[in-house]
Design a protein around this motif. Structure first.
Motif, PDB file in Angstrom:
ATOM      1  N   GLU A 195       0.833  -1.211   0.000  1.00 36.75           N
ATOM      2  CA  GLU A 195       0.000   0.000   0.000  1.00 36.75           C
ATOM      3  C   GLU A 195       0.863   1.255   0.000  1.00 36.75           C
ATOM      4  OE1 GLU A 195      -3.666   1.966   2.617  1.00 36.75           O
ATOM      5  OE2 GLU A 195      -2.766   0.048   3.191  1.00 36.75           O
ATOM      6  N   ALA A 196       1.924   1.236   0.842  1.00 35.02           N
ATOM      7  CA  ALA A 196       2.826   2.391   0.868  1.00 35.02           C
ATOM      8  C   ALA A 196       3.500   2.585  -0.488  1.00 35.02           C
ATOM      9  CB  ALA A 196       3.880   2.206   1.964  1.00 35.02           C
ATOM     10  N   LYS A 197       3.912   1.471  -1.098  1.00 31.26           N
ATOM     11  CA  LYS A 197       4.536   1.556  -2.416  1.00 31.26           C
ATOM     12  C   LYS A 197       3.562   2.098  -3.448  1.00 31.26           C
ATOM     13  CE  LYS A 197       6.975  -1.227  -5.869  1.00 31.26           C
ATOM     14  NZ  LYS A 197       7.445  -2.592  -6.231  1.00 31.26           N
ATOM     15  N   ALA A 198       2.305   1.622  -3.381  1.00 31.47           N
ATOM     16  CA  ALA A 198       1.283   2.111  -4.315  1.00 31.47           C
ATOM     17  C   ALA A 198       1.027   3.598  -4.102  1.00 31.47           C
ATOM     18  CB  ALA A 198      -0.011   1.313  -4.142  1.00 31.47           C
ATOM     19  N   ASP A 199       0.968   4.022  -2.821  1.00 35.79           N
ATOM     20  CA  ASP A 199       0.761   5.452  -2.538  1.00 35.79           C
ATOM     21  C   ASP A 199       1.939   6.277  -3.064  1.00 35.79           C
ATOM     22  OD1 ASP A 199      -1.608   4.841  -1.328  1.00 35.79           O
ATOM     23  OD2 ASP A 199      -0.796   4.827   0.710  1.00 35.79           O
ATOM     24  N   ALA A 200       3.170   5.767  -2.836  1.00 32.21           N
ATOM     25  CA  ALA A 200       4.337   6.499  -3.326  1.00 32.21           C
ATOM     26  C   ALA A 200       4.330   6.593  -4.850  1.00 32.21           C
ATOM     27  CB  ALA A 200       5.621   5.806  -2.841  1.00 32.21           C
ATOM     28  N   GLU A 201       3.987   5.483  -5.495  1.00 33.05           N
ATOM     29  CA  GLU A 201       3.910   5.508  -6.963  1.00 33.05           C
ATOM     30  C   GLU A 201       2.817   6.453  -7.434  1.00 33.05           C
ATOM     31  OE1 GLU A 201       3.337   1.491  -8.088  1.00 33.05           O
ATOM     32  OE2 GLU A 201       5.443   0.898  -7.776  1.00 33.05           O
ATOM     33  N   LYS A 202       1.689   6.466  -6.708  1.00 36.28           N
ATOM     34  CA  LYS A 202       0.594   7.364  -7.081  1.00 36.28           C
ATOM     35  C   LYS A 202       1.027   8.818  -6.939  1.00 36.28           C
ATOM     36  CE  LYS A 202      -4.207   8.479  -5.973  1.00 36.28           C
ATOM     37  NZ  LYS A 202      -5.367   8.154  -5.076  1.00 36.28           N
ATOM     38  N   LEU A 203       1.696   9.131  -5.796  1.00 41.55           N
ATOM     39  CA  LEU A 203       2.172  10.499  -5.595  1.00 41.55           C
ATOM     40  C   LEU A 203       3.203  10.884  -6.651  1.00 41.55           C
ATOM     41  CD1 LEU A 203       2.532  10.581  -1.690  1.00 41.55           C
ATOM     42  CD2 LEU A 203       0.770  11.673  -3.088  1.00 41.55           C
ATOM     43  N   ALA A 204       4.093   9.940  -6.955  1.00 38.21           N
ATOM     44  CA  ALA A 204       5.095  10.226  -7.983  1.00 38.21           C
ATOM     45  C   ALA A 204       4.430  10.464  -9.338  1.00 38.21           C
ATOM     46  CB  ALA A 204       6.086   9.066  -8.072  1.00 38.21           C
TER      47      ALA A 204
ATOM     48  N   GLU B 298       1.319  11.499  -9.819  1.00 34.18           N
ATOM     49  CA  GLU B 298       0.618  12.785  -9.755  1.00 34.18           C
ATOM     50  C   GLU B 298       1.599  13.944  -9.873  1.00 34.18           C
ATOM     51  OE1 GLU B 298      -1.533  12.706  -6.138  1.00 34.18           O
ATOM     52  OE2 GLU B 298      -3.126  11.391  -6.875  1.00 34.18           O
ATOM     53  N   LYS B 299       2.763  13.812  -9.196  1.00 32.18           N
ATOM     54  CA  LYS B 299       3.774  14.870  -9.287  1.00 32.18           C
ATOM     55  C   LYS B 299       4.288  15.000 -10.711  1.00 32.18           C
ATOM     56  CE  LYS B 299       8.154  16.366  -7.266  1.00 32.18           C
ATOM     57  NZ  LYS B 299       9.235  16.007  -6.301  1.00 32.18           N
ATOM     58  N   ALA B 300       4.571  13.846 -11.338  1.00 32.65           N
ATOM     59  CA  ALA B 300       5.054  13.882 -12.721  1.00 32.65           C
ATOM     60  C   ALA B 300       3.992  14.471 -13.646  1.00 32.65           C
ATOM     61  CB  ALA B 300       5.421  12.464 -13.176  1.00 32.65           C
ATOM     62  N   ALA B 301       2.718  14.095 -13.409  1.00 32.94           N
ATOM     63  CA  ALA B 301       1.639  14.644 -14.239  1.00 32.94           C
ATOM     64  C   ALA B 301       1.510  16.153 -14.032  1.00 32.94           C
ATOM     65  CB  ALA B 301       0.325  13.949 -13.903  1.00 32.94           C
ATOM     66  N   ALA B 302       1.642  16.591 -12.747  1.00 25.42           N
ATOM     67  CA  ALA B 302       1.561  18.029 -12.479  1.00 25.42           C
ATOM     68  C   ALA B 302       2.718  18.782 -13.140  1.00 25.42           C
ATOM     69  CB  ALA B 302       1.565  18.272 -10.969  1.00 25.42           C
ATOM     70  N   GLU B 303       3.927  18.192 -13.037  1.00 22.53           N
ATOM     71  CA  GLU B 303       5.079  18.830 -13.681  1.00 22.53           C
ATOM     72  C   GLU B 303       4.910  18.873 -15.194  1.00 22.53           C
ATOM     73  OE1 GLU B 303       8.439  16.660 -12.377  1.00 22.53           O
ATOM     74  OE2 GLU B 303       8.480  17.538 -10.364  1.00 22.53           O
ATOM     75  N   ALA B 304       4.426  17.742 -15.750  1.00 23.04           N
ATOM     76  CA  ALA B 304       4.207  17.713 -17.202  1.00 23.04           C
ATOM     77  C   ALA B 304       3.149  18.740 -17.611  1.00 23.04           C
ATOM     78  CB  ALA B 304       3.780  16.308 -17.629  1.00 23.04           C
ATOM     79  N   LYS B 305       2.079  18.840 -16.789  1.00 23.38           N
ATOM     80  CA  LYS B 305       1.040  19.813 -17.099  1.00 23.38           C
ATOM     81  C   LYS B 305       1.575  21.238 -16.999  1.00 23.38           C
ATOM     82  CE  LYS B 305      -3.680  21.135 -15.901  1.00 23.38           C
ATOM     83  NZ  LYS B 305      -4.828  20.867 -14.997  1.00 23.38           N
ATOM     84  N   ALA B 306       2.402  21.476 -15.944  1.00 27.66           N
ATOM     85  CA  ALA B 306       2.991  22.807 -15.785  1.00 27.66           C
ATOM     86  C   ALA B 306       3.905  23.132 -16.969  1.00 27.66           C
ATOM     87  CB  ALA B 306       3.767  22.883 -14.473  1.00 27.66           C
ATOM     88  N   GLN B 307       4.708  22.139 -17.365  1.00 31.23           N
ATOM     89  CA  GLN B 307       5.573  22.357 -18.522  1.00 31.23           C
ATOM     90  C   GLN B 307       4.757  22.598 -19.786  1.00 31.23           C
ATOM     91  OE1 GLN B 307       8.147  18.962 -18.705  1.00 31.23           O
ATOM     92  NE2 GLN B 307       9.315  19.518 -16.868  1.00 31.23           N
ATOM     93  N   GLN B 308       3.678  21.821 -19.930  1.00 30.29           N
ATOM     94  CA  GLN B 308       2.827  22.005 -21.100  1.00 30.29           C
ATOM     95  C   GLN B 308       2.174  23.384 -21.080  1.00 30.29           C
ATOM     96  OE1 GLN B 308      -0.262  19.099 -21.472  1.00 30.29           O
ATOM     97  NE2 GLN B 308      -1.021  19.913 -23.411  1.00 30.29           N
ATOM     98  N   THR B 309       1.710  23.790 -19.891  1.00 30.22           N
ATOM     99  CA  THR B 309       1.093  25.115 -19.767  1.00 30.22           C
ATOM    100  C   THR B 309       2.099  26.214 -20.081  1.00 30.22           C
ATOM    101  OG1 THR B 309      -0.410  24.248 -18.078  1.00 30.22           O
ATOM    102  CG2 THR B 309      -0.144  26.640 -18.201  1.00 30.22           C
ATOM    103  N   ALA B 310       3.329  26.043 -19.522  1.00 29.90           N
ATOM    104  CA  ALA B 310       4.368  27.037 -19.796  1.00 29.90           C
ATOM    105  C   ALA B 310       4.708  27.073 -21.283  1.00 29.90           C
ATOM    106  CB  ALA B 310       5.611  26.719 -18.971  1.00 29.90           C
TER     107      ALA B 310
END
Length: 347
Positions: free
Chosen positions: A162-171, A173-185
């Motif tokens: 579960e912890a691994k799944a949560d960490a992967e999910k957060l990673a 989400e973070k990667a998606a947010a960074e990609a979205k921010a880069q795309q927006t920029a």
């Protein structure tokens, strides 16, 4: 009630089961520690209820149990002990075979099965039973311990997963947010570049348009000073405000056609003095007022930069200047400076 006196001596005596046997010589039996073997195993005399335990029955049962468990062979060599009980008690005594721990000694059945079932328990048997129970308890404990450890391992593995799944999910989400921010920029940058390119293109197009217009338009005079602008209020103007743009210049300074057109009128016009009206192709009219002289006539076509008159001080004036007015095709007066600048001219 029966007597407690000793029973008379009989020629035959009976054994433990009531059978007659040959008379034996009587001798006194004094039990000692060496002559009486200790009772082993589980041979016990159960406590009788219903008042029997308080009578002399207990004594008789105890003697029977002791003799049966400890040394029947020795007891047989001893003279029998006469035991007399009151009739009220003797009649109510239970059968000896029904007594716990005694029936095995009274049974006539010598089969291996009954012997096995009624065999006395020994310390070895107790130890075996205790060992079996301990072994069973130990096995059960080991099984329970193994089950608890298995459950703990399973829970730990589930928690880790579960912890691994949560960490992967957060990673993710973070990667998606960074990609979205880069795309927006990137989109913002592209949009800014697009707007900048469009602006640059528009500015270039406007410059080209103005350059083209400037080639076809010209200022009415080359040497001047702006003294009054469109819309100024004052009592010196009959309308209450200034309706044109004043170019102050010395008398006789040449006046040029701003754009090609046709002379609509040329002559005296009251407070305007000598005035020439030049009509352009789109219907716009340019009024040249206060001239000292005019060089064109009505109906004459002129081109950009052609001289049509000269600066003067005729009409209602305070000094020599060109009063220039611009009227749309509908006759509305507009600001001459804004109109000239829209044609690419710098005033």
């Amino acid at each position: 009630m029966a007597s407690n006196k000793p029973a008379p001596t009989a020629p035959f005596e009976t054994d433990f089961f009531g059978d007659e046997v040959a008379e034996r010589a009587w001798e006194e039996w004094n039990p000692t520690e060496d002559s009486v073997r200790p009772v082993r195993g589980r041979h016990r005399v159960m406590k009788q209820r219903g008042g029997l335990a308080r009578s002399s029955t207990v004594l008789g049962v105890g003697v029977i149990a002791a003799v049966g468990a400890g040394g029947m062979a020795t007891a047989q060599s001893k003279p029998p002990v006469s035991i007399s009980l009151p009739d009220s008690i003797a009649d109510n005594l239970p059968d000896a075979k029904s007594l716990p721990g005694v029936s095995s000694f009274m049974s006539d059945d010598s089969s291996d099965a009954d012997a096995g079932n009624t065999a006395p328990l020994t310390s070895a048997t107790l130890a075996a039973d205790t060992g079996s129970k301990a072994e069973a308890q130990g096995s059960a404990g080991e099984a329970l311990r193994a089950r608890i450890l298995q459950q703990a391992d399973q829970q730990r593995a589930e928690a880790d997963a579960e912890a691994k799944a949560d960490a992967e999910k957060l990673a993710a989400e973070k990667a998606a947010a960074e990609a979205k921010a880069q795309q927006t920029a990137a989109e913002a940058k592209a949009e800014a570049e697009k707007l900048a390119a469009e602006k640059a293109a528009a500015e270039k197009a406007e410059a080209e348009r103005l350059a083209k217009l400037a080639a076809s338009y010209a200022l009415p005079t080359s040497s001047y000073t702006i003294t009054s602008t469109f819309g100024e209020a004052g009592s010196m103007w009959s309308s209450g405000y200034h309706t044109g743009l004043d170019f102050a210049a010395p008398t006789g300074t040449p006046l040029k056609a701003v754009h090609s057109g046709t002379v609509k009128s040329a002559g005296w016009s009251g407070s305007y003095g000598y005035r020439t009206v030049l009509e352009l192709e789109d219907g716009t009219e340019l009024w040249y007022c206060h001239q000292s002289s005019m060089s064109v006539s009505v109906g004459q076509k002129v081109s950009t930069g052609e001289t049509i008159g000269r600066v003067g001080a005729t009409g209602n004036v305070t000094g020599p200047h060109l009063h220039l007015e611009v009227h749309t095709a509908s006759g509305t007066g507009i600001d001459p400076m804004a109109w000239l600048r829209d044609k690419g001219l710098t005033v």
